[in-house]
Write an enzyme that holds these catalytic residues in place. Structure first.
Site, PDB file in Angstrom:
ATOM      1  N   HIS A 122      -2.938  -2.049   0.469  1.00 14.51           N
ATOM      2  CA  HIS A 122      -2.270  -3.275   0.028  1.00 14.51           C
ATOM      3  C   HIS A 122      -1.617  -3.957   1.222  1.00 14.51           C
ATOM      4  O   HIS A 122      -1.096  -3.285   2.106  1.00 14.51           O
ATOM      5  CB  HIS A 122      -1.179  -2.963  -1.001  1.00 14.51           C
ATOM      6  CG  HIS A 122      -0.164  -4.067  -1.133  1.00 14.51           C
ATOM      7  ND1 HIS A 122      -0.396  -5.183  -1.906  1.00 14.51           N
ATOM      8  CD2 HIS A 122       1.037  -4.266  -0.535  1.00 14.51           C
ATOM      9  CE1 HIS A 122       0.653  -6.010  -1.798  1.00 14.51           C
ATOM     10  NE2 HIS A 122       1.533  -5.475  -0.970  1.00 14.51           N
TER      11      HIS A 122
ATOM     12  N   THR B 297     -10.285  -8.828  -1.134  1.00 17.21           N
ATOM     13  CA  THR B 297      -9.890  -7.939  -2.235  1.00 17.21           C
ATOM     14  C   THR B 297     -11.067  -7.080  -2.701  1.00 17.21           C
ATOM     15  O   THR B 297     -10.914  -5.879  -2.923  1.00 17.21           O
ATOM     16  CB  THR B 297      -9.371  -8.787  -3.420  1.00 17.21           C
ATOM     17  OG1 THR B 297      -8.331  -9.646  -2.939  1.00 17.21           O
ATOM     18  CG2 THR B 297      -8.824  -7.910  -4.527  1.00 17.21           C
TER      19      THR B 297
ATOM     20  N   TYR C 144       3.591  -5.293  -8.856  1.00 15.94           N
ATOM     21  CA  TYR C 144       2.449  -6.115  -9.261  1.00 15.94           C
ATOM     22  C   TYR C 144       2.784  -7.014 -10.455  1.00 15.94           C
ATOM     23  O   TYR C 144       1.905  -7.351 -11.243  1.00 15.94           O
ATOM     24  CB  TYR C 144       1.247  -5.224  -9.592  1.00 15.94           C
ATOM     25  CG  TYR C 144       0.503  -4.711  -8.367  1.00 15.94           C
ATOM     26  CD1 TYR C 144      -0.050  -5.593  -7.437  1.00 15.94           C
ATOM     27  CD2 TYR C 144       0.314  -3.347  -8.149  1.00 15.94           C
ATOM     28  CE1 TYR C 144      -0.749  -5.133  -6.323  1.00 15.94           C
ATOM     29  CE2 TYR C 144      -0.386  -2.879  -7.033  1.00 15.94           C
ATOM     30  CZ  TYR C 144      -0.920  -3.773  -6.128  1.00 15.94           C
ATOM     31  OH  TYR C 144      -1.618  -3.317  -5.034  1.00 15.94           O
TER      32      TYR C 144
ATOM     33  N   ASN D   1      -9.566  -0.122  -3.519  1.00 16.48           N
ATOM     34  CA  ASN D   1      -9.685  -0.843  -2.236  1.00 16.48           C
ATOM     35  C   ASN D   1      -8.690  -0.388  -1.164  1.00 16.48           C
ATOM     36  O   ASN D   1      -8.361  -1.134  -0.252  1.00 16.48           O
ATOM     37  CB  ASN D   1      -9.678  -2.367  -2.466  1.00 16.48           C
ATOM     38  CG  ASN D   1      -8.405  -2.872  -3.115  1.00 16.48           C
ATOM     39  OD1 ASN D   1      -7.478  -2.092  -3.350  1.00 16.48           O
ATOM     40  ND2 ASN D   1      -8.348  -4.164  -3.389  1.00 16.48           N
TER      41      ASN D   1
ATOM     42  N   PHE E 111      -6.962  -6.139 -16.138  1.00 15.14           N
ATOM     43  CA  PHE E 111      -7.034  -4.887 -15.376  1.00 15.14           C
ATOM     44  C   PHE E 111      -5.665  -4.293 -15.046  1.00 15.14           C
ATOM     45  O   PHE E 111      -5.580  -3.238 -14.416  1.00 15.14           O
ATOM     46  CB  PHE E 111      -7.841  -5.097 -14.086  1.00 15.14           C
ATOM     47  CG  PHE E 111      -7.279  -6.152 -13.160  1.00 15.14           C
ATOM     48  CD1 PHE E 111      -6.228  -5.878 -12.294  1.00 15.14           C
ATOM     49  CD2 PHE E 111      -7.812  -7.443 -13.173  1.00 15.14           C
ATOM     50  CE1 PHE E 111      -5.707  -6.850 -11.453  1.00 15.14           C
ATOM     51  CE2 PHE E 111      -7.293  -8.425 -12.330  1.00 15.14           C
ATOM     52  CZ  PHE E 111      -6.235  -8.125 -11.476  1.00 15.14           C
TER      53      PHE E 111
ATOM     54  N   GLU F 214       8.885  -7.069  -1.040  1.00 15.08           N
ATOM     55  CA  GLU F 214       8.247  -5.766  -1.246  1.00 15.08           C
ATOM     56  C   GLU F 214       8.892  -4.682  -0.383  1.00 15.08           C
ATOM     57  O   GLU F 214       9.051  -3.540  -0.826  1.00 15.08           O
ATOM     58  CB  GLU F 214       6.740  -5.891  -0.981  1.00 15.08           C
ATOM     59  CG  GLU F 214       6.060  -6.758  -2.053  1.00 15.08           C
ATOM     60  CD  GLU F 214       4.631  -7.182  -1.717  1.00 15.08           C
ATOM     61  OE1 GLU F 214       4.098  -6.737  -0.662  1.00 15.08           O
ATOM     62  OE2 GLU F 214       4.040  -7.963  -2.482  1.00 15.08           O
TER      63      GLU F 214
ATOM     64  N   ARG G 205     -11.130  -2.724   4.403  1.00 16.82           N
ATOM     65  CA  ARG G 205     -11.903  -2.633   3.151  1.00 16.82           C
ATOM     66  C   ARG G 205     -13.404  -2.776   3.413  1.00 16.82           C
ATOM     67  O   ARG G 205     -14.221  -2.117   2.767  1.00 16.82           O
ATOM     68  CB  ARG G 205     -11.425  -3.693   2.156  1.00 16.82           C
ATOM     69  CG  ARG G 205     -10.026  -3.384   1.579  1.00 16.82           C
ATOM     70  CD  ARG G 205      -9.492  -4.576   0.809  1.00 16.82           C
ATOM     71  NE  ARG G 205      -8.203  -4.330   0.172  1.00 16.82           N
ATOM     72  CZ  ARG G 205      -7.405  -5.286  -0.287  1.00 16.82           C
ATOM     73  NH1 ARG G 205      -7.780  -6.563  -0.189  1.00 16.82           N
ATOM     74  NH2 ARG G 205      -6.251  -4.992  -0.844  1.00 16.82           N
TER      75      ARG G 205
ATOM     76  N   LYS H 175      -3.097   3.080  -0.563  1.00 18.86           N
ATOM     77  CA  LYS H 175      -3.142   3.419  -1.986  1.00 18.86           C
ATOM     78  C   LYS H 175      -3.621   4.868  -2.161  1.00 18.86           C
ATOM     79  O   LYS H 175      -4.109   5.489  -1.211  1.00 18.86           O
ATOM     80  CB  LYS H 175      -4.048   2.408  -2.701  1.00 18.86           C
ATOM     81  CG  LYS H 175      -3.512   0.954  -2.604  1.00 18.86           C
ATOM     82  CD  LYS H 175      -4.443  -0.048  -3.281  1.00 18.86           C
ATOM     83  CE  LYS H 175      -3.895  -1.474  -3.168  1.00 18.86           C
ATOM     84  NZ  LYS H 175      -4.780  -2.462  -3.837  1.00 18.86           N
TER      85      LYS H 175
ATOM     86  N   ARG I 115      -3.494  -9.242   6.551  1.00 19.08           N
ATOM     87  CA  ARG I 115      -4.455  -9.555   5.489  1.00 19.08           C
ATOM     88  C   ARG I 115      -5.875  -9.665   6.069  1.00 19.08           C
ATOM     89  O   ARG I 115      -6.848  -9.285   5.416  1.00 19.08           O
ATOM     90  CB  ARG I 115      -4.088 -10.876   4.789  1.00 19.08           C
ATOM     91  CG  ARG I 115      -2.714 -10.853   4.107  1.00 19.08           C
ATOM     92  CD  ARG I 115      -2.737 -10.404   2.684  1.00 19.08           C
ATOM     93  NE  ARG I 115      -3.492 -11.276   1.807  1.00 19.08           N
ATOM     94  CZ  ARG I 115      -3.630 -11.027   0.501  1.00 19.08           C
ATOM     95  NH1 ARG I 115      -3.065  -9.952  -0.045  1.00 19.08           N
ATOM     96  NH2 ARG I 115      -4.330 -11.835  -0.259  1.00 19.08           N
TER      97      ARG I 115
HETATM   98  P1  GTP Z   1      -3.204  -6.257  -2.742  1.00 20.80           P
HETATM   99  O1  GTP Z   1      -3.050  -6.295  -1.245  1.00 20.80           O
HETATM  100  O2  GTP Z   1      -3.321  -4.868  -3.303  1.00 20.80           O
HETATM  101  O3  GTP Z   1      -2.147  -7.091  -3.439  1.00 20.80           O
HETATM  102  O4  GTP Z   1      -4.638  -6.924  -3.022  1.00 20.80           O
HETATM  103  P2  GTP Z   1      -5.028  -8.461  -2.935  1.00 20.80           P
HETATM  104  O5  GTP Z   1      -3.839  -9.291  -2.560  1.00 20.80           O
HETATM  105  O6  GTP Z   1      -6.245  -8.537  -2.087  1.00 20.80           O
HETATM  106  O7  GTP Z   1      -5.447  -8.756  -4.437  1.00 20.80           O
HETATM  107  P3  GTP Z   1      -4.512  -9.147  -5.704  1.00 20.80           P
HETATM  108  O8  GTP Z   1      -3.088  -9.229  -5.292  1.00 20.80           O
HETATM  109  O9  GTP Z   1      -5.140 -10.303  -6.379  1.00 20.80           O
HETATM  110  O10 GTP Z   1      -4.724  -7.868  -6.640  1.00 20.80           O
HETATM  111  C1  GTP Z   1      -3.940  -6.711  -6.460  1.00 20.80           C
HETATM  112  C2  GTP Z   1      -4.794  -5.486  -6.668  1.00 20.80           C
HETATM  113  O11 GTP Z   1      -5.197  -5.417  -8.020  1.00 20.80           O
HETATM  114  C3  GTP Z   1      -6.101  -5.466  -5.890  1.00 20.80           C
HETATM  115  O12 GTP Z   1      -5.958  -5.016  -4.573  1.00 20.80           O
HETATM  116  C4  GTP Z   1      -6.904  -4.481  -6.700  1.00 20.80           C
HETATM  117  O13 GTP Z   1      -6.525  -3.128  -6.409  1.00 20.80           O
HETATM  118  C5  GTP Z   1      -6.470  -4.808  -8.108  1.00 20.80           C
HETATM  119  N1  GTP Z   1      -7.397  -5.780  -8.714  1.00 20.80           N
HETATM  120  C6  GTP Z   1      -7.468  -7.119  -8.500  1.00 20.80           C
HETATM  121  N2  GTP Z   1      -8.466  -7.664  -9.217  1.00 20.80           N
HETATM  122  C7  GTP Z   1      -9.024  -6.642  -9.915  1.00 20.80           C
HETATM  123  C8  GTP Z   1     -10.097  -6.552 -10.840  1.00 20.80           C
HETATM  124  O14 GTP Z   1     -10.754  -7.535 -11.169  1.00 20.80           O
HETATM  125  N3  GTP Z   1     -10.404  -5.302 -11.330  1.00 20.80           N
HETATM  126  C9  GTP Z   1      -9.686  -4.200 -10.975  1.00 20.80           C
HETATM  127  N4  GTP Z   1     -10.022  -2.999 -11.492  1.00 20.80           N
HETATM  128  N5  GTP Z   1      -8.678  -4.228 -10.111  1.00 20.80           N
HETATM  129  C10 GTP Z   1      -8.344  -5.446  -9.587  1.00 20.80           C
HETATM  130 MG    MG Z   2      -1.970  -9.144  -3.553  1.00 20.77          MG
END
Ligand code: GTP
Ligand code: MG
Length: 149
Positions: A115, A91, A49, A112, A57, A126, A102, A9, A85
């Site tokens: 992705h 996350t 997304y 973070n 958010f 994707e 992370r 990112k 992962r």
């Molecule tokens: P990705 O690998 O990026 O998809 O992350 P993930 O699978 O661990 O988490 P998820 O798919 O649920 O969320 C996608 C992304 O949205 C996260 O990696 C964060 O960057 C962002 N995100 C998720 N939850 C929050 C939140 O509560 N607040 C904020 N600011 N960002 C969030």
């Molecule tokens: Mg995700």
């Protein structure tokens, strides 16, 4: 064979973590089949997304992902989706285990650094979304016999 979409990112790029992050997947033993630095348009970030569209958010997430260049990667290997992962960690970086990307390199969910696809189906979806035809390389991984018996 299984493939996953990994993306560094904008914070990971700005903080100079590109080499460090790529290195972790390389050293694990996965095969890189796609790699580019890319400034992501808003529409693509929203499509990527789309499952999070209703989250509070979401606007901030799109702003974050489009705030600078990202590094797009396709990685291939048996079990690569779940393994990536694990290498990435939880996350919320404060809950991510030390030793994960992370856990070692980030402090907040909204920054973070990386992705990773959450299922083989989403890995395919994707990679199709982020790469054009001709941008992926099929090549022989000469390490293969030294990675699996
Ligand atoms: P990705 O690998 O990026 O998809 O992350 P993930 O699978 O661990 O988490 P998820 O798919 O649920 O969320 C996608 C992304 O949205 C996260 O990696 C964060 O960057 C962002 N995100 C998720 N939850 C929050 C939140 O509560 N607040 C904020 N600011 N960002 C969030
Ligand atoms: Mg995700």
């Amino acid at each position: 064979v299984e493939e996953t979409y990994i993306m560094i990112k904008p914070d990971g790029v700005q903080r100079g973590l590109v080499g460090e992050i790529i290195s972790r997947f390389e050293r694990k033993g996965f095969k890189l089949t796609g790699l580019k630095l890319f400034q992501c348009p808003k529409e693509l970030a929203e499509e990527h997304y789309k499952d999070l569209k209703t989250k509070p958010f979401f606007p901030k997430l799109i702003e974050y992902i489009t705030s600078g260049p990202v590094v797009c990667m396709a990685w291939e290997g048996v079990g690569v989706v779940a393994s990536a992962r694990k290498l990435i960690g939880a996350t919320n970086p404060l809950q991510a285990e030390p030793g994960t990307i992370r856990g070692d390199l980030a402090v907040q969910t909204g920054r973070n650094v990386v992705h990773g696809s959450d299922s083989p189906e989403n890995g395919k979806r994707e990679i199709d979304l982020w790469f054009k035809e001709g941008e992926l390389c099929q090549w022989v991984h000469v390490q293969a016999p030294w990675l699996r018996e």
